[in-house]
Enzyme design. Sequence first.
Site, mmCIF file in Angstrom:
data_model
loop_
_atom_site.group_PDB
_atom_site.id
_atom_site.type_symbol
_atom_site.label_atom_id
_atom_site.label_comp_id
_atom_site.label_asym_id
_atom_site.label_seq_id
_atom_site.Cartn_x
_atom_site.Cartn_y
_atom_site.Cartn_z
ATOM 1 C CB THR A 12 -11.383 13.770 -6.966
ATOM 2 O OG1 THR A 12 -11.282 12.659 -6.053
ATOM 3 C CG2 THR A 12 -10.502 13.549 -8.168
ATOM 4 C CG ASP A 13 -16.289 16.079 -3.152
ATOM 5 O OD1 ASP A 13 -16.095 15.335 -2.173
ATOM 6 O OD2 ASP A 13 -17.139 16.990 -3.148
ATOM 7 C CD1 TRP A 14 -14.056 10.409 0.491
ATOM 8 C CD2 TRP A 14 -13.151 12.264 -0.355
ATOM 9 N NE1 TRP A 14 -12.898 10.676 1.193
ATOM 10 C CE2 TRP A 14 -12.322 11.804 0.694
ATOM 11 C CE3 TRP A 14 -12.762 13.412 -1.043
ATOM 12 C CZ2 TRP A 14 -11.142 12.451 1.080
ATOM 13 C CZ3 TRP A 14 -11.589 14.071 -0.671
ATOM 14 C CH2 TRP A 14 -10.802 13.587 0.374
#
Length: 809
Positions: A752-754
């Site tokens: 995922t993105d953060w």
Amino acid sequence: MGKWQRSLYQPVLPLGKDGKRVTGSAEHIALSRKAAGEGMVLVKNENETLPLAKGTKVALFGKGTIDYVKGGGGSGDVTVAYIRNFYEGMKIKEAEGEVSLFHELPEFYEKNVKEQYAAGAVPGMTREPEVPDELVQKAKAYTDTAIITICRFSGEGWDRKCQITEEGYELFEDEKKQIELSASIFENGDFCLTNGEAAMVEKVKANFKNVIVVMNVGGMVDTSWFKDCKEIPAVLMAWQGGMEGGLAAADVVTGDVNPSGKLVDTYAATLEDYPSTENFHKSVYYVDYNEDIYVGYRYFETIPGAAEKVNYPFGFGLSYTSFETEVLGAEEKDGKIVVKASVTNTGKRAGKEVVQLYYGAPQGKLGKPAKELGAYRKTRLLQPGETQRVVLSFTVEDMASFDDLGKVAKSAYVLEAGSYVFYVGNNVRDAKKLDFTYDLAEAKVTAQYTSLAAPHKLEKRLLADGTYEALPTDNGPVEEEGLERQDKLTLEGFLPAVKAQERKSFGELMEAAKTNPNLMNVVEGKETLDEFVDKLPTEALIHLLGGQPNTGVANTFGMGNLPEYGIPNIMTADGPAGLRIQPQCGVNTTAWPCATLLACTWDPELIEEIGKAGGEEVKENNIGIWLTPAVNIHRSPLCGRNFEYYSEDPLVAGKSGAAMVRGMQSEHIGASVKHFCCNNKETNRKDSDSRVSERALREIYLKAFEIIVKEADPYTIMSSYNLINGVQASENKDLLTGILRGEWDFKGMVTTDWWTHGEHYRETKAGNDIKMANGYEERVQEAFEKGYITRDEIALCAKRILTMILRMD
């Protein structure tokens, strides 16, 4: 070195010759300067105003002369030993006897900018001061040549010309601060000149015969103020050129470097001329991609009445020399379109040219852009009179269009019947049509798929004739039953738990090491990865699915981290403009030019060289995954993060990104290609729904990722924050499993993105292998116990994470 030695022990082991560090080295900084010069684009040069003649006296105007922006903010920022602004670059040229400078002007700006910085301003977010008239008159008495520098900041988390509609959306404090600051500095939006900048430009035009403009910007800006202005004969798009960008711009204006960059975006007369502008800020909760596949030049070269709105076309860029391109032959051979051409330097200076090959497919039932880029090639440095032969090719199947409504064959790539035409030139507008055509008597399906990630609420889309067609809508998507959704506040900015270890004797630890499963057994071929994973308890597998604490100089967390099973903690680091290490660590790295500039080189070999050098710096600092490249499409000039992305064209973005990945991974450093996909707006980026047709998704917004997957085999791909057609990207099984793995055969891992707003176990089920920066083991465990997720689903993602770790040195 032993397997995972850097991850396990964080040694100080330089990679350079004679035990020297490569991080921030003179060699890497020189490469950054070279790349910056290669990607700068000369868009205007009347009366051979540039390059400056030897000994030219020059007056430097604009606070951008001092207030240099090396690159964007957010994850794109880099800690460096120094930054060379344009004044400093020109002073070096003065010392070399190439120019003479009127120093009082830049000294005035230097004092003003320092005061603004001291008051809290950051580069590119300063105000243009009014230059005293007496200083202008002194400069006028000194010379008739002035160079104006205009700079712009770019950053993550906010868009340009920001607007927030009344929909009950509450801004985060940082968003609110940035939007208010931007509005106060850029009264007309930062796409356009500020009132202070416009006044300064008028003052310079009124007092100097030769006015040159240098644009230190991250992407598309207003060009109308200089396009047809006779008082401004020369303009250099210098972009955000990294730590040596000011010197690289000086290299170009003095003629030490002959500009060879070409635009990777279309520059229209006004912001409103871009079809994406109309609804960009219509809602904070969704964006309708009504222009469909007609993005950038595909719109301006196709839609009736759009062509005259263009100031500078895609692929355009001038040189200090001239070239002649001759097509030597064109044919279809073994399923490929092959065009051979020769390029001759017909001018008086050594230089490089870019040969661009476009195709035009028959309109048929689906409708097509008038021209689409099929291949390109940059020459070597050609001496005056020298000729180079180049071969450009792409597959016939590359010209197929995706039929999402079944007009020819539903959910299939289709080559429609008719004549396919071809164009060769050095920009999309001037490319000349060839006599050769590729003819099909009847339509041909090149690949048959199924409908995936289809829109539910996109009501219409643009057609090639400028009209719109209605699209089917429904009340979808329908979410599967599961745990009640987490409160989004519990998903924002939490750090990974530090795993506790009970007090044990050395003997107990040694005994456990003999009996516990160990990933090193897989490395040594003693067992398969499947056998190893089968031995791990479910709790251990779940642990692998979330981000891990930082070690060493890392600040974006790790992956793995089960030492009792021999699994190391692999660190990550931000990109894409360089290895990002926090200043307090005391490590200076190399700041490379922004992605848009690199794309403007049209030189994948150079970009691969930068990827390798960047990968060396990442590796030397004991980090395993570099969170780059970012390959989202420049759908709109308003996207605040365009500086991180390459182009409006998916082929340029894909080829540039693939080159970067190949370079990085030659050092066994994992790339993380981001943001998958349609992350074309920063406002409310974690909850904004990108509503896009299947055709536009596949032909425009997924295409760069597809090219990178098939040509460079990235270790990881990063899913984006946003929703795509009503489903979080990180929970989108159609994208992550159906297209990415099912159609493209991607073998790597998805992160995922953060701190996404996705539900962890739903992300796992969709094929999003790891949640960063922090996982929610308790949520996955609860979902497992209640039957919402299976051990097999958990194990599949864990295996992909372990496969990635096994690829590391």
